[in-house]
Design a protein around this motif. Structure first.
Motif, PDB file in Angstrom:
ATOM      1  N   GLY A  41       0.820 -11.076  20.455  1.00 12.50           N
ATOM      2  CA  GLY A  41       1.724 -12.204  20.326  1.00 12.50           C
ATOM      3  C   GLY A  41       2.555 -12.193  19.060  1.00 12.50           C
ATOM      4  O   GLY A  41       3.430 -13.049  18.871  1.00 12.50           O
ATOM      5  N   ARG A  42       2.304 -11.255  18.171  1.00 12.78           N
ATOM      6  CA  ARG A  42       3.068 -11.152  16.927  1.00 12.78           C
ATOM      7  C   ARG A  42       4.243 -10.187  17.089  1.00 12.78           C
ATOM      8  O   ARG A  42       4.295  -9.404  18.037  1.00 12.78           O
ATOM      9  CB  ARG A  42       2.180 -10.704  15.767  1.00 12.78           C
ATOM     10  N   THR A  43       5.134 -10.234  16.104  1.00 11.52           N
ATOM     11  CA  THR A  43       6.328  -9.392  16.124  1.00 11.52           C
ATOM     12  C   THR A  43       6.317  -8.438  14.940  1.00 11.52           C
ATOM     13  O   THR A  43       6.221  -8.890  13.791  1.00 11.52           O
ATOM     14  CB  THR A  43       7.602 -10.253  16.045  1.00 11.52           C
ATOM     15  N   PRO A  44       6.373  -7.123  15.176  1.00  8.45           N
ATOM     16  CA  PRO A  44       6.527  -6.190  14.057  1.00  8.45           C
ATOM     17  C   PRO A  44       7.842  -6.454  13.330  1.00  8.45           C
ATOM     18  O   PRO A  44       8.888  -6.650  13.966  1.00  8.45           O
ATOM     19  CB  PRO A  44       6.536  -4.817  14.735  1.00  8.45           C
ATOM     20  N   THR A  45       7.792  -6.478  12.019  1.00 10.59           N
ATOM     21  CA  THR A  45       8.984  -6.790  11.234  1.00 10.59           C
ATOM     22  C   THR A  45       9.451  -5.637  10.358  1.00 10.59           C
ATOM     23  O   THR A  45      10.599  -5.615   9.923  1.00 10.59           O
ATOM     24  CB  THR A  45       8.711  -8.011  10.332  1.00 10.59           C
ATOM     25  N   ARG A  46       8.557  -4.691  10.084  1.00 13.42           N
ATOM     26  CA  ARG A  46       8.930  -3.581   9.211  1.00 13.42           C
ATOM     27  C   ARG A  46       7.910  -2.466   9.363  1.00 13.42           C
ATOM     28  O   ARG A  46       6.750  -2.710   9.678  1.00 13.42           O
ATOM     29  CB  ARG A  46       8.961  -4.067   7.754  1.00 13.42           C
ATOM     30  N   VAL A  47       8.344  -1.222   9.136  1.00 11.16           N
ATOM     31  CA  VAL A  47       7.437  -0.085   9.187  1.00 11.16           C
ATOM     32  C   VAL A  47       7.669   0.784   7.964  1.00 11.16           C
ATOM     33  O   VAL A  47       8.803   0.959   7.512  1.00 11.16           O
ATOM     34  CB  VAL A  47       7.619   0.723  10.494  1.00 11.16           C
ATOM     35  N   ARG A  48       6.575   1.300   7.407  1.00  7.06           N
ATOM     36  CA  ARG A  48       6.645   2.196   6.256  1.00  7.06           C
ATOM     37  C   ARG A  48       5.802   3.435   6.547  1.00  7.06           C
ATOM     38  O   ARG A  48       4.719   3.338   7.124  1.00  7.06           O
ATOM     39  CB  ARG A  48       6.093   1.533   4.990  1.00  7.06           C
ATOM     40  N   ALA A  49       6.298   4.589   6.132  1.00  3.86           N
ATOM     41  CA  ALA A  49       5.509   5.815   6.156  1.00  3.86           C
ATOM     42  C   ALA A  49       5.406   6.307   4.726  1.00  3.86           C
ATOM     43  O   ALA A  49       6.412   6.410   4.022  1.00  3.86           O
ATOM     44  CB  ALA A  49       6.173   6.871   7.028  1.00  3.86           C
ATOM     45  N   VAL A  50       4.203   6.577   4.282  1.00  9.85           N
ATOM     46  CA  VAL A  50       3.970   7.132   2.950  1.00  9.85           C
ATOM     47  C   VAL A  50       3.013   8.303   3.137  1.00  9.85           C
ATOM     48  O   VAL A  50       1.849   8.100   3.507  1.00  9.85           O
ATOM     49  CB  VAL A  50       3.369   6.111   1.975  1.00  9.85           C
ATOM     50  N   GLY A  51       3.503   9.504   2.892  1.00 11.23           N
ATOM     51  CA  GLY A  51       2.672  10.676   3.099  1.00 11.23           C
ATOM     52  C   GLY A  51       2.211  10.768   4.537  1.00 11.23           C
ATOM     53  O   GLY A  51       3.011  10.767   5.469  1.00 11.23           O
ATOM     54  N   LYS A  52       0.911  10.795   4.734  1.00 12.50           N
ATOM     55  CA  LYS A  52       0.347  10.947   6.073  1.00 12.50           C
ATOM     56  C   LYS A  52      -0.104   9.619   6.674  1.00 12.50           C
ATOM     57  O   LYS A  52      -0.807   9.604   7.682  1.00 12.50           O
ATOM     58  CB  LYS A  52      -0.840  11.914   6.014  1.00 12.50           C
ATOM     59  N   GLN A  53       0.312   8.500   6.066  1.00 12.16           N
ATOM     60  CA  GLN A  53      -0.108   7.191   6.556  1.00 12.16           C
ATOM     61  C   GLN A  53       1.099   6.345   6.943  1.00 12.16           C
ATOM     62  O   GLN A  53       2.155   6.427   6.311  1.00 12.16           O
ATOM     63  CB  GLN A  53      -0.933   6.461   5.500  1.00 12.16           C
ATOM     64  N   MET A  54       0.916   5.531   7.987  1.00 12.75           N
ATOM     65  CA  MET A  54       1.962   4.623   8.436  1.00 12.75           C
ATOM     66  C   MET A  54       1.466   3.192   8.335  1.00 12.75           C
ATOM     67  O   MET A  54       0.297   2.899   8.622  1.00 12.75           O
ATOM     68  CB  MET A  54       2.364   4.930   9.884  1.00 12.75           C
ATOM     69  N   PHE A  55       2.364   2.299   7.931  1.00 18.77           N
ATOM     70  CA  PHE A  55       2.045   0.887   7.770  1.00 18.77           C
ATOM     71  C   PHE A  55       3.062   0.081   8.569  1.00 18.77           C
ATOM     72  O   PHE A  55       4.265   0.165   8.315  1.00 18.77           O
ATOM     73  CB  PHE A  55       2.097   0.486   6.295  1.00 18.77           C
ATOM     74  N   LEU A  56       2.575  -0.692   9.544  1.00 21.30           N
ATOM     75  CA  LEU A  56       3.441  -1.501  10.402  1.00 21.30           C
ATOM     76  C   LEU A  56       3.193  -2.976  10.086  1.00 21.30           C
ATOM     77  O   LEU A  56       2.081  -3.474  10.262  1.00 21.30           O
ATOM     78  CB  LEU A  56       3.144  -1.209  11.872  1.00 21.30           C
ATOM     79  N   GLU A  57       4.235  -3.655   9.583  1.00 22.45           N
ATOM     80  CA  GLU A  57       4.111  -5.062   9.207  1.00 22.45           C
ATOM     81  C   GLU A  57       4.377  -5.961  10.411  1.00 22.45           C
ATOM     82  O   GLU A  57       5.310  -5.720  11.190  1.00 22.45           O
ATOM     83  CB  GLU A  57       5.098  -5.397   8.095  1.00 22.45           C
ATOM     84  N   PHE A  58       3.555  -7.004  10.541  1.00 21.47           N
ATOM     85  CA  PHE A  58       3.753  -8.022  11.563  1.00 21.47           C
ATOM     86  C   PHE A  58       4.013  -9.359  10.874  1.00 21.47           C
ATOM     87  O   PHE A  58       3.673  -9.547   9.697  1.00 21.47           O
ATOM     88  CB  PHE A  58       2.507  -8.135  12.451  1.00 21.47           C
ATOM     89  N   ASP A  59       4.617 -10.273  11.621  1.00 23.24           N
ATOM     90  CA  ASP A  59       4.866 -11.585  11.042  1.00 23.24           C
ATOM     91  C   ASP A  59       3.545 -12.237  10.625  1.00 23.24           C
ATOM     92  O   ASP A  59       2.476 -11.863  11.075  1.00 23.24           O
ATOM     93  CB  ASP A  59       5.643 -12.483  12.014  1.00 23.24           C
ATOM     94  N   SER A  60       3.651 -13.185   9.728  1.00 20.94           N
ATOM     95  CA  SER A  60       2.486 -13.869   9.150  1.00 20.94           C
ATOM     96  C   SER A  60       1.687 -12.965   8.212  1.00 20.94           C
ATOM     97  O   SER A  60       0.469 -13.109   8.069  1.00 20.94           O
ATOM     98  CB  SER A  60       1.567 -14.443  10.237  1.00 20.94           C
ATOM     99  N   ASP A  61       2.381 -11.992   7.588  1.00 23.66           N
ATOM    100  CA  ASP A  61       1.781 -11.191   6.513  1.00 23.66           C
ATOM    101  C   ASP A  61       0.556 -10.391   6.953  1.00 23.66           C
ATOM    102  O   ASP A  61      -0.483 -10.373   6.277  1.00 23.66           O
ATOM    103  CB  ASP A  61       1.404 -12.078   5.323  1.00 23.66           C
ATOM    104  N   VAL A  62       0.670  -9.717   8.068  1.00 23.93           N
ATOM    105  CA  VAL A  62      -0.385  -8.823   8.551  1.00 23.93           C
ATOM    106  C   VAL A  62       0.187  -7.415   8.645  1.00 23.93           C
ATOM    107  O   VAL A  62       1.277  -7.213   9.193  1.00 23.93           O
ATOM    108  CB  VAL A  62      -0.920  -9.261   9.929  1.00 23.93           C
ATOM    109  N   TRP A  63      -0.526  -6.455   8.103  1.00 22.62           N
ATOM    110  CA  TRP A  63      -0.114  -5.042   8.167  1.00 22.62           C
ATOM    111  C   TRP A  63      -1.142  -4.247   8.962  1.00 22.62           C
ATOM    112  O   TRP A  63      -2.349  -4.431   8.809  1.00 22.62           O
ATOM    113  CB  TRP A  63      -0.012  -4.439   6.768  1.00 22.62           C
ATOM    114  N   LEU A  64      -0.643  -3.351   9.813  1.00 24.71           N
ATOM    115  CA  LEU A  64      -1.488  -2.392  10.514  1.00 24.71           C
ATOM    116  C   LEU A  64      -1.365  -1.051   9.795  1.00 24.71           C
ATOM    117  O   LEU A  64      -0.270  -0.501   9.665  1.00 24.71           O
ATOM    118  CB  LEU A  64      -1.036  -2.238  11.971  1.00 24.71           C
ATOM    119  N   ARG A  65      -2.472  -0.542   9.307  1.00 26.35           N
ATOM    120  CA  ARG A  65      -2.505   0.761   8.637  1.00 26.35           C
ATOM    121  C   ARG A  65      -3.088   1.792   9.587  1.00 26.35           C
ATOM    122  O   ARG A  65      -4.175   1.590  10.148  1.00 26.35           O
ATOM    123  CB  ARG A  65      -3.353   0.694   7.371  1.00 26.35           C
ATOM    124  N   VAL A  66      -2.371   2.906   9.763  1.00 26.38           N
ATOM    125  CA  VAL A  66      -2.841   3.984  10.635  1.00 26.38           C
ATOM    126  C   VAL A  66      -2.757   5.309   9.897  1.00 26.38           C
ATOM    127  O   VAL A  66      -1.701   5.672   9.366  1.00 26.38           O
ATOM    128  CB  VAL A  66      -2.017   4.072  11.937  1.00 26.38           C
TER     129      VAL A  66
END
Length: 329
Positions: A41-66
């Motif tokens: 039910g949330r909306t991704p708002t931004r994505v970052r890649a740093v080295g071998k890791q990806m960070f996907l930001e969702f609304d309400s200040d939640v980040w998914l780290r992969v």
């Protein structure tokens, strides 16, 4: 293991296909059920890649780290809007199910388009990782059936992304995300190149560890894996066993500057191209076969392209290391 260029490519596809679109999240495997419940039910708002890791930001200040690790992969399916800034690659690094594209395949399933085209949509399925081939079958149902052990599925009205076999898949607060990023070494596509150079120099020069290990240490420099490590050391004519603190400053700086050059090439083409000065036909051949793409990687026992000495294969910190004992003496 996916190297930095592939993670940046995956991040670009998330940026084009998921950012700004509400997702339904699930964990068919069950191991990320709690996290999926938070994301749905949330909306991704931004994505970052740093080295071998990806960070996907969702609304309400939640980040998914992969962190994909050695076996992780993202499978994409649906109406895929390809990134116009990079050459799309089928097989292990990119898109399948495209129409009217002039692709160059190699025997490992990798390929690169001859040119970078405009945005286009492709109905089909895609796998983006370093280890696995793509899927080019047409979809017969929507959403696609779950196949195998899917840790996380992110679904919009037109796109589906399945995550399999990652080393890390976790939710983070903004502060936790920043702390993770701060623990990583500089990435040429994230950090200011000059500042990144100084960070890399400072980290490498204080270590007694062999430079061949330091280049793989993600706290020293981000994104370099086995292929880029071997190729960069050869291009610098540097013995991989040299302690970091004994490598001359100008050589360390040249290593960083080489990474600044090589990483964007990998992102743009989908291939870890490390050969310079190729004519058009040689370049196309190199895109089609890694045998023509690298100086030393996977060339154990074959003659060095420069001096003719047999390329050595050994283990360094449980990873395969290829190098020329004469050019890199």
């Amino acid at each position: 293991m996916p190297e930095g260029h592939s993670v940046h490519r995956i991040a670009r596809q998330f940026d084009r296909n998921f950012v700004g679109r509400v997702v339904t999240a699930s964990s068919p495997q069950g191991r990320f059920a709690g996290g999926a419940a938070v994301l749905t039910g949330r909306t991704p708002t931004r994505v970052r890649a740093v080295g071998k890791q990806m960070f996907l930001e969702f609304d309400s200040d939640v980040w998914l780290r992969v962190h994909l690790g050695i076996y992780g992969a993202w499978d994409f399916a649906g109406e895929i809007l390809l990134d116009p800034t990079i050459a799309s690659a089928n097989g292990r690094m990119g898109q399948t199910g495209q129409r009217g594209t002039d692709a160059v395949f190699d025997d490992a399933g990798e390929n690169s388009l001859a040119s970078i085209g405009a945005p286009r949509r492709a109905r089909g399925a895609v796998r983006m990782s370093e280890q696995t081939r793509g899927l080019d079958e047409d979809l017969e149902e929507w959403p696609p059936a779950v196949v195998g052990q899917v840790r996380l599925r992110l679904l919009t009205e037109t796109m589906c992304a399945d995550l399999r076999g990652p080393t890390a898949c976790q939710l983070q607060t903004p502060d936790e995300m920043l702390a993770t990023v701060a623990s990583l070494g500089p990435d040429p596509l994230v950090d200011d190149p000059a500042a990144g150079e100084e960070r890399f120099l400072a980290a490498a020069r204080r270590k007694p560890t062999a430079i061949g290990q330091l280049l793989m240490d993600q706290k020293v420099v981000s994104g370099i894996g086995n292929v880029y490590r071997a190729e960069m050391l050869f291009r610098a004519r540097l013995n991989p066993h040299t302690p970091g603190r004994e490598v001359p400053e100008d050589v360390l700086r040249s290593l960083w500057r080489d990474w600044v050059v090589l990483l964007p090439i990998g992102v743009d083409t989908g291939q870890m191209m490390t050969m310079d000065g190729l004519d058009a036909e040689s370049y196309r051949r190199a895109m089609a076969s890694r045998d023509d793409r690298h100086w030393v990687y996977r060339r154990a026992g074959l003659p060095c392209r420069v001096c003719g000495t047999a390329i050595v294969l050994e283990e360094m910190a449980a990873r395969k290391l290829y190098w020329c004992p004469r050019c890199q003496a």
